[in-house]
Design a protein around this motif. Structure first.
Motif, short mmCIF file in Angstrom:
data_model
loop_
_atom_site.label_atom_id
_atom_site.label_comp_id
_atom_site.label_asym_id
_atom_site.label_seq_id
_atom_site.Cartn_x
_atom_site.Cartn_y
_atom_site.Cartn_z
N LEU A 246 12.28 8.03 1.08
CA LEU A 246 11.27 7.68 2.08
C LEU A 246 11.19 6.18 2.36
O LEU A 246 10.55 5.77 3.32
N ALA A 247 11.84 5.38 1.53
CA ALA A 247 11.75 3.92 1.67
C ALA A 247 12.07 3.41 3.07
O ALA A 247 11.38 2.51 3.56
N PRO A 248 13.11 3.94 3.76
CA PRO A 248 13.39 3.42 5.10
C PRO A 248 12.25 3.60 6.10
O PRO A 248 12.18 2.87 7.10
N LEU A 249 11.34 4.54 5.85
CA LEU A 249 10.25 4.76 6.78
C LEU A 249 9.23 3.62 6.78
O LEU A 249 8.44 3.50 7.71
N THR A 250 9.26 2.81 5.73
CA THR A 250 8.32 1.68 5.71
C THR A 250 8.63 0.68 6.82
O THR A 250 7.73 -0.02 7.30
N ALA A 251 9.91 0.62 7.22
CA ALA A 251 10.27 -0.28 8.33
C ALA A 251 9.83 0.28 9.67
O ALA A 251 9.87 -0.42 10.68
N GLN A 252 9.41 1.57 9.68
CA GLN A 252 8.96 2.21 10.91
C GLN A 252 7.43 2.32 10.96
O GLN A 252 6.88 3.10 11.73
N GLY A 253 6.74 1.56 10.11
CA GLY A 253 5.28 1.53 10.16
C GLY A 253 4.58 2.51 9.26
O GLY A 253 3.40 2.80 9.46
N LEU A 254 5.29 3.04 8.24
CA LEU A 254 4.65 4.00 7.33
C LEU A 254 4.40 3.32 5.99
O LEU A 254 5.30 2.72 5.40
N ALA A 255 3.16 3.40 5.53
CA ALA A 255 2.81 2.93 4.19
C ALA A 255 2.73 4.12 3.26
O ALA A 255 2.33 5.22 3.67
N LEU A 256 3.12 3.94 2.01
CA LEU A 256 3.15 5.02 1.03
C LEU A 256 2.16 4.75 -0.09
O LEU A 256 2.10 3.63 -0.61
N ARG A 257 1.43 5.77 -0.46
CA ARG A 257 0.57 5.74 -1.63
C ARG A 257 0.94 6.96 -2.48
O ARG A 257 0.93 8.08 -1.97
N THR A 258 1.24 6.73 -3.75
CA THR A 258 1.83 7.78 -4.57
C THR A 258 0.96 8.08 -5.79
O THR A 258 0.44 7.16 -6.42
N SER A 259 0.84 9.36 -6.11
CA SER A 259 0.15 9.81 -7.32
C SER A 259 1.10 10.69 -8.12
O SER A 259 1.79 11.55 -7.55
N PHE A 260 1.15 10.49 -9.43
CA PHE A 260 2.02 11.27 -10.31
C PHE A 260 1.18 12.27 -11.12
O PHE A 260 0.10 11.92 -11.62
N PHE A 261 1.69 13.47 -11.24
CA PHE A 261 1.02 14.51 -12.03
C PHE A 261 2.06 15.26 -12.86
O PHE A 261 3.11 15.63 -12.35
#
Length: 298
Positions: free
Chosen positions: A110-125
């Motif tokens: 998903l990293a390339p999507l950050t250049a397209q204006g997407l921010a990521l917030r991640t939770s681990f379970f």
């Protein structure tokens, strides 16, 4: 109809329990119970059947949830979109999943999507149930799960299969000889075991699939992260069962060896899960499609 009551209702329906819904909403259980009773009085129909462990929706409750949940999720998305547009225009995707697979597979994809204006917030379970409960309650937009959820309020798409490999450090493999691995219990009697939990979930699944038996030993090293399991096995702590994608590099470098090469290796399927109706929202749809494309090479 009060949207706050409707949100509480949908959360209870997804969680299957007033107690779990209260925790997810940050409310007390009596407050959740009172809101559901208020909504039932307004509708003039019972929405849940109270049981010793949790609640079961009535047919009216199921119908209301299926009709209301997608629209409620869309309203939340509209509110979040408004906040985003007032700031930097960045859209935020909340992703949840198991720590190792999410870290090594999903997030790099998903990293390339950050250049397209997407921010990521991640939770681990570590537990699949926690991941799906958080998704159902609206804490996450997209989840990676190791089992297909039941019911119609969550929608799952098969993402990929992960192959499990029985590994150990070369010095342990050299002690076993060529014929010792015919019976699974023999291996466990001779080698200590490294696992993520006392119940030996990965070793037990491997033994059932390959040896048609259950492991008789307990874990020697228990550490709740497969990356640490791999490092312990490579250091000689004992045998372990880990995904091939995780140990491929260590196998190539000779840090660990595969103790078996079964004709049909044990597999585990990963699923992409969303709340039903939310795939129409652009950030979720884009991440969902991106992961499915990346998984072709996994």
């Amino acid at each position: 109809m009060d949207l706050a009551l409707l949100r509480t209702f949908v959360t209870v329906h997804r969680a299957g329990s007033f107690t779990r819904a209260a925790a997810l909403l940050g409310l007390s259980q009596p407050a959740v119970t009172g809101q559901i009773r208020t909504l039932e009085r307004q509708l003039g129909r019972p929405l849940f059947l109270r049981q010793a462990r949790g609640v079961t929706p009535t047919t009216i409750g199921d119908e209301l949830a299926h009709r209301a949940a997608p629209h409620l999720d869309a309203l939340i998305e509209i509110a979040e979109t408004g906040l985003d547009s007032e700031s930097s225009g960045v859209r935020t995707l909340h992703l949840a999943g198991p720590p190792e697979f999410t870290s090594l597979r999903a997030l790099p994809a998903l990293a390339p999507l950050t250049a397209q204006g997407l921010a990521l917030r991640t939770s681990f379970f570590g537990k699949n149930e926690e991941t799906l409960e958080g998704l159902a309650a609206g804490h996450h937009d997209l989840a990676i799960a190791t089992a297909r959820p039941r019911g119609g309020l969550l929608t799952a798409t098969a993402l990929c299969d992960e192959e499990h490999v029985l590994i150990a450090a070369p010095r342990w493999a050299a002690r076993l000889g060529h014929n010792v691995l015919r019976d699974g219990h023999v291996v466990l009697e001779q080698l200590p075991v490294v696992e993520v939990h006392e119940s030996l979930p990965l070793v037990s699944r491997y033994w059932a699939a390959v040896f048609d038996s259950r492991p008789a030993s307990s874990g020697t090293v228990i550490v709740p992260d497969l990356r640490a399991v791999l490092e312990c096995a490579a250091a000689g702590a004992g045998l372990a069962v880990v995904p091939r994608y995780l140990c491929a590099g260590a196998l190539e470098r000779g840090e660990v060896v595969a103790l078996l090469d079964p004709p049909v290796p044990p597999l585990r399927t990963y699923f992409l899960v969303v709340r039903t109706g939310t795939l129409g929202l652009p950030p979720i749809a884009r991440a969902h499609e991106w992961l499915l494309r990346a998984a072709v090479d996994w």
